[in-house]
Every structure is written in structure tokens, then in C-alpha cells.
Design an enzyme around this catalytic site. Structure first.
Site, PDB file in Angstrom:
ATOM      1  N   HIS A 197       0.826  -1.226   0.000  1.00  0.00           N
ATOM      2  CA  HIS A 197       0.000   0.000   0.000  1.00  0.00           C
ATOM      3  C   HIS A 197       0.851   1.264   0.000  1.00  0.00           C
ATOM      4  O   HIS A 197       0.349   2.340  -0.296  1.00  0.00           O
ATOM      5  CB  HIS A 197      -0.915   0.001   1.230  1.00  0.00           C
ATOM      6  CG  HIS A 197      -2.010  -1.015   1.142  1.00  0.00           C
ATOM      7  ND1 HIS A 197      -3.292  -0.703   0.786  1.00  0.00           N
ATOM      8  CD2 HIS A 197      -2.001  -2.350   1.317  1.00  0.00           C
ATOM      9  CE1 HIS A 197      -4.040  -1.797   0.773  1.00  0.00           C
ATOM     10  NE2 HIS A 197      -3.273  -2.824   1.099  1.00  0.00           N
ATOM     11  N   ASP A 236       3.389   9.585  -0.661  1.00  0.00           N
ATOM     12  CA  ASP A 236       2.222   8.794  -0.281  1.00  0.00           C
ATOM     13  C   ASP A 236       2.006   7.685  -1.301  1.00  0.00           C
ATOM     14  O   ASP A 236       2.142   7.926  -2.507  1.00  0.00           O
ATOM     15  CB  ASP A 236       0.979   9.707  -0.262  1.00  0.00           C
ATOM     16  CG  ASP A 236      -0.030   9.309   0.797  1.00  0.00           C
ATOM     17  OD1 ASP A 236      -0.074   8.117   1.153  1.00  0.00           O
ATOM     18  OD2 ASP A 236      -0.773  10.190   1.263  1.00  0.00           O
TER      19      ASP A 236
HETATM   20  P1  ADQ Z   1      -3.175   6.026   4.707  1.00  0.00           P
HETATM   21  O1  ADQ Z   1      -1.792   6.500   4.886  1.00  0.00           O
HETATM   22  O2  ADQ Z   1      -3.950   5.862   5.960  1.00  0.00           O
HETATM   23  O3  ADQ Z   1      -3.230   4.666   3.885  1.00  0.00           O
HETATM   24  P2  ADQ Z   1      -5.109   7.320   2.774  1.00  0.00           P
HETATM   25  O4  ADQ Z   1      -4.996   6.607   1.510  1.00  0.00           O
HETATM   26  O5  ADQ Z   1      -5.309   8.780   2.619  1.00  0.00           O
HETATM   27  O6  ADQ Z   1      -3.861   7.147   3.743  1.00  0.00           O
HETATM   28  O7  ADQ Z   1      -6.357   6.726   3.537  1.00  0.00           O
HETATM   29  C1  ADQ Z   1      -6.781   7.251   4.739  1.00  0.00           C
HETATM   30  C2  ADQ Z   1      -8.232   6.851   5.006  1.00  0.00           C
HETATM   31  O8  ADQ Z   1      -8.529   7.196   6.356  1.00  0.00           O
HETATM   32  C3  ADQ Z   1      -9.208   7.587   4.113  1.00  0.00           C
HETATM   33  O9  ADQ Z   1     -10.258   6.726   3.774  1.00  0.00           O
HETATM   34  C4  ADQ Z   1      -9.676   8.743   5.010  1.00  0.00           C
HETATM   35  O10 ADQ Z   1     -10.971   9.214   4.755  1.00  0.00           O
HETATM   36  C5  ADQ Z   1      -9.606   8.113   6.383  1.00  0.00           C
HETATM   37  N1  ADQ Z   1      -9.343   9.178   7.373  1.00  0.00           N
HETATM   38  C6  ADQ Z   1      -8.320  10.038   7.405  1.00  0.00           C
HETATM   39  N2  ADQ Z   1      -8.455  10.887   8.437  1.00  0.00           N
HETATM   40  C7  ADQ Z   1      -9.592  10.573   9.054  1.00  0.00           C
HETATM   41  C8  ADQ Z   1     -10.295  11.083  10.191  1.00  0.00           C
HETATM   42  N3  ADQ Z   1      -9.896  12.129  10.905  1.00  0.00           N
HETATM   43  N4  ADQ Z   1     -11.435  10.482  10.537  1.00  0.00           N
HETATM   44  C9  ADQ Z   1     -11.894   9.420   9.834  1.00  0.00           C
HETATM   45  N5  ADQ Z   1     -11.283   8.900   8.764  1.00  0.00           N
HETATM   46  C10 ADQ Z   1     -10.147   9.462   8.382  1.00  0.00           C
HETATM   47  C11 ADQ Z   1      -2.275   3.766   3.298  1.00  0.00           C
HETATM   48  C12 ADQ Z   1      -1.199   4.413   2.419  1.00  0.00           C
HETATM   49  C13 ADQ Z   1      -1.854   5.248   1.347  1.00  0.00           C
HETATM   50  C14 ADQ Z   1      -2.813   4.375   0.523  1.00  0.00           C
HETATM   51  C15 ADQ Z   1      -3.768   3.611   1.429  1.00  0.00           C
HETATM   52  C16 ADQ Z   1      -4.606   2.616   0.649  1.00  0.00           C
HETATM   53  O11 ADQ Z   1      -0.330   5.219   3.216  1.00  0.00           O
HETATM   54  O12 ADQ Z   1      -0.891   5.825   0.488  1.00  0.00           O
HETATM   55  O13 ADQ Z   1      -3.574   5.193  -0.342  1.00  0.00           O
HETATM   56  O14 ADQ Z   1      -3.046   2.913   2.422  1.00  0.00           O
HETATM   57  O15 ADQ Z   1      -3.850   1.751  -0.138  1.00  0.00           O
END
Ligand code: ADQ
Length: 461
Positions: free
Chosen positions: A155, A363
């Protein structure tokens, strides 16, 4: 249809309102074809004797979870996974800490997972392992005689070989990774970095564009961009409850321009740089004073790791500084929310904001960028300002692509978004919506599983 077995560090909670979109997608896929989800239950116990797997059934999905010991939690989870692998994969060697104890714990936990999982597998199961916590699991399963098709999805980014070799464990780790039949990456850059490493450092060679011959194995190393369930996110953003929240956001009357950022509080997400960019927006374009507000939602994560405590302090100091310098009794420039927010509330906040500010320094993909697009009103959408270093930027061309290290660049992009005519916003958004549909969660999962389910390809002569 073959049974699917998902293995990930944390097992998703089907009842949890704040679970990320991918956890929901994986759960739906498991429910559809029947299967098992195996991983850590999030708890720690005092000693190894207390570790036992427990099973829970949810429709036709079996959730099998086990605790870690307190030592494993410190050394495997905080120490090796989040203190070494996470920074290395995000190109942050300066923050990486390598110790013998931590890498031994990483091997130990993966071996224990394999020892518990192997007897639960049926010969025909498809096994799909997720993420950097479990890189050697496939090799450990093979060592226990498991012959099933084994897939792995990373990921997070895969760094260039020059960065990876700084990690003392890199040879062992990459040899273990090469034991999977299918390895999935978020972007072409990640896939190319891995293939380069395999060819330059492991004697591998490309048999085809995405088929690597390495250490006697034929490995499919391909790109499967992670996505979201567009319709369900859009539905959350348009519910009557969401409408009420958006009205509230606009009625407060404080800001005419709402800018939103939503990220775990992680140093990879570029939050201090983002606040500095917002400050530059107010300096370069003072007409935004009393008119623009940045709402930054950043829930705590991995707080026991020092780098995470540091970033929290930096962010709090910066938002205080900006609010002190620019704020007034009727205007708070930065609203910083340090907690989790239910997904439907996030959807409403995205829809009510004219700018989605997604500016990670590095990211894997960044699903927030896709959620922001899905939540918009197609007839009057907001503008996504997106870092070129997010995996999502590889195909979200119609966003305003910025360099997050350059505060002026991001500030200019925000101003461009504020001034962008509706017609241009609608056209950009329509194109972006098409792309996130093309690479939605279902296609991500379906694409990977089709590759995993396909018969092994013969090696090129
Ligand atoms: P993350 O680093 O966690 O994931 P991201 O892809 O942005 O990053 O996903 C975060 C998820 O958490 C989103 O669905 C978002 O809505 C949710 N989220 C964030 N802040 C929140 C909050 N305050 N309250 C509730 N929900 C919240 C890892 C990798 C990424 C990759 C994903 C998926 O680091 O690069 O995109 O996995 O493969």
C-alpha cells in the site's frame, strides 16, 4: 470460485463507522466469495503463552485474529514496521532506526502468523497478504509447505534501490518478497523501483513488462492502483444529514472559502508544509484574510513513535502561530481537529469545501484525494490541489498538481482554485470523476484477484 484468504496486520471491523474505505471494500469482496480474514486483533498480552487465535463469523466471512505480546508491539509494530520500514519506504532515511531486536521481532511475528495460518488453509485458497508489516509471510508459508497461490499488495511506496539498500535487512527482505506469485504496487514508479532493485541487486531479469524472473521464481509484478467505492462515498455526501452539515458550515458565515485537509497525523502527509503554504496564501493574497479558513482534520496515529510526537507539536505550534498572527475575533484562519471523524461527516465536509488540499511529501496512493472528488457537487464542484508525490497524482492529471515543498507554488495553486471559473471546475471535476471510477475499489480488488487466480505463467525461454 476459490475461497479468498486476506491477511493484514489489522483485521477490519465490519461494524466500525470510521474504518477506511478499503477495509470496507475488502470485507465486501470477502463476503461475496466467502473467505477468511486473518491478522492482529489490536491487543497486546504479557507473554507468548497467552497468545491464542480466536475466530468470529460474520456472514460467510471468518475473522481469525490473535494478539501480539507487549514486546512484539514495541519491537515489531512500533520498532521495525513503523520505525524502520515506514520511513525507508517514504524516502525518510533520516527518521529510520534499525536495531537487531526490532528486526528479530519482525521475523518472529511473521513466522508466528505463518505457523498459525498454514494449518487453516485449504489447498485451493487464494491467499492475499497486505502491506509492509507482512513482507516475509509468503516465504514463511512456503517454508511450511504451503503451495497455494500467494499474492502481496504494497500500500505504501517502493523506494528507489539507492534508498532501500541503506536498510540492513534489505537483501533478506527482498528475497522473501520475491517468493510471492503476484506483487501489486500502487504506481508505475513503485513497480519500476522494485523491478530495478530485483534486476540490479538480485540477478533478476524481466521476462515480460511485468513478469520478473528472480531467484528461480516467476513473479508477476504489476500496478493495481487502490481506489474507493465512488457511489457509496458520493451517497454519504448527499444524504439529508450531510446537507444539514454543509448548511451549518456555510451559515457560520466566517469563511467564504473553506479549504479542507484530512490526513492521519503522519510526517509523510506534509502537514507543517501545508500550514506554511496556507500562511503564504494569506501573505501573497491578503484579500483571503477573513475570507478563507483551512480546516485540518488530523487524527492521532502511532503516537509512541517519537517522530509522530514531534510532528504533533510542530503542527500545534504552527496553527497557533498562524491564528495568533492573522486571526481576529470574528475569524479563525486554521481550525485544527485532532481526532477521528465519522466517514459521513468527512463526506459532508469535503462537499462543503471549495478546495481539497492533499499535499503529502510522499504517499502510496492517498484515498482522501479520491474521496474529495467523489463528494463534490458535479454542477458546482470544488478544486483538488494535489501533491505530485502522492501516488494518486499519477493519473489525476486534472487536479492542480503542486510541489508540497514549495509553499509559494501551493499558495498560487490555492489562489488559482479560488478564482477558477465554474466552467473549468466542472470540466476538471468530470474528468477526475471518470478516472476515480475507472480505478475504483472494486476494480482494484477484482484486478488483483484475477491476476492471482490466473494459472502461473510459464517462464520465457
Ligand atoms: P493512509 O496513509 O492511511 O493509507 P489514505 O490513503 O489517505 O492514507 O487513507 C486514509 C483513510 O482514512 C481515508 O479513507 C480517510 O478518509 C480516512 N481518514 C483520514 N483521516 C480521518 C479522520 N480524521 N477520521 C476518519 N477517517 C479518516 C495507506 C497508504 C496510502 C494508501 C492507502 C490505501 O499510506 O498511500 O492510499 O493505504 O492503499
Amino acid at each position: 470460485m476459490r475461497r479468498l484468504v486476506i491477511v493484514s496486520n489489522r483485521v477490519g471491523d465490519p461494524d466500525c463507522a470510521v474504518s477506511g474505505g478499503l477495509a470496507v471494500c475488502i470485507f465486501d469482496g470477502l463476503r461475496e466469495r466467502g473467505g477468511m480474514w486473518f491478522g492482529w486483533n489490536g491487543e497486546s498480552v504479557a507473554s507468548e503463552d497467552e497468545i491464542g487465535a480466536s475466530c468470529r463469523r460474520c456472514d460467510n466471512v471468518i475473522l481469525v485474529t490473535m494478539p501480539l505480546t507487549e514486546g512484539d508491539y514495541q519491537e515489531f509494530y512500533l520498532g521495525f514496521c513503523n520505525g524502520a520500514l515506514w520511513p525507508v519506504h517514504h524516502y525518510r532515511l533520516d527518521l529510520a532506526r534499525f536495531t537487531q531486536e526490532n528486526s528479530e521481532a519482525y521475523r518472529r511475528v511473521n513466522e508466528r502468523f505463518a505457523a498459525t495460518l498454514a494449518p487453516l488453509l485449504k489447498p485451493d485458497d487464494l491467499v492475499w497478504v497486505h502491506d509492509y508489516h507482512l513482507i516475509p509471510l509468503g516465504a514463511d508459508l512456503r517454508a511450511r509447505g504451503v503451495r497455494n497461490r500467494l499474492g502481496f499488495f504494497l500500500h505504501i511506496p517502493f523506494p528507489p534501490p539507492d534508498v532501500l539498500v541503506a536498510m540492513p535487512e534489505h537483501e533478506w527482505l527482498m528475497n522473501a518478497l520475491a517468493r510471492y506469485d503476484v506483487i501489486g504496487f500502487q504506481t508505475k514508479t513503485d513497480q519500476a523501483n522494485f523491478c530495478r532493485f530485483a534486476c540490479e541487486h538480485m540477478g533478476g531479469e524481466m521476462a515480460r513488462d511485468d513478469v520478473l524472473r528472480v531467484a528461480g521464481n516467476s513473479v508477476l509484478a504489476a500496478v493495481f492502483p487502490a481506489g474507493i467505492n465512488v457511489d457509496s462515498f458520493a451517497a454519504m455526501a448527499t444524504s439529508p444529514e450531510a446537507e444539514r452539515r454543509i448548511q451549518w458550515l456555510h451559515r457560520r458565515g466566517e469563511a467564504r472559502v473553506n479549504i479542507i485537509g484530512v490526513d492521519r497525523l503522519d510526517y509523510t502527509k506534509g502537514l507543517p508544509d501545508r500550514l506554511r503554504s496556507f500562511k503564504r496564501l494569506l501573505e501573497l493574497y491578503p484579500q483571503n484574510c477573513k475570507a478563507a479558513t483551512l480546516m485540518q482534520i488530523a487524527p492521532p496515529t502511532r503516537e509512541e513513535v517519537k517522530a509522530y510526537a514531534d510532528i504533533r507539536h510542530e503542527l500545534e505550534a504552527l496553527s497557533g502561530e498562524i491564528n495568533g498572527q492573522f486571526g481576529d475575533f470574528d475569524w479563525t484562519p486554521v481550525r485544527y481537529v485532532h481526532r477521528n471523524v465519522p466517514r459521513d461527516t468527512l463526506a459532508a465536509l469535503f462537499r462543503g469545501s471549495q478546495i481539497g488540499l492533499v499535499t503529502p511529501l510522499r504517499d502510496g496512493m492517498n484515498l482522501v484525494a479520491k474521496e474529495y472528488i467523489a463528494a463534490q457537487d458535479e454542477t458546482n464542484p470544488g478544486v483538488l490541489v494535489l501533491s505530485r508525490f502522492a501516488g494518486a497524482a499519477e493519473d489525476l492529471d486534472e487536479a492542480l498538481i503542486v510541489n508540497p515543498y514549495d509553499a509559494d507554488d501551493v499558495a498560487h495553486a490555492m489562489q488559482r482554485a479560488i478564482e477558477m471559473p465554474r466552467e473549468e471546475r466542472v470540466a476538471r471535476h468530470a474528468a477526475l470523476l471518470g478516472r476515480i471510477r475507472q480505478h475504483d475499489a472494486g476494480n482494484w480488488m477484482g484486478g488483483f484477484l484475477r491476476a492471482l487466480d490466473a494459472p502461473a505463467r510459464p517462464l520465457a525461454a
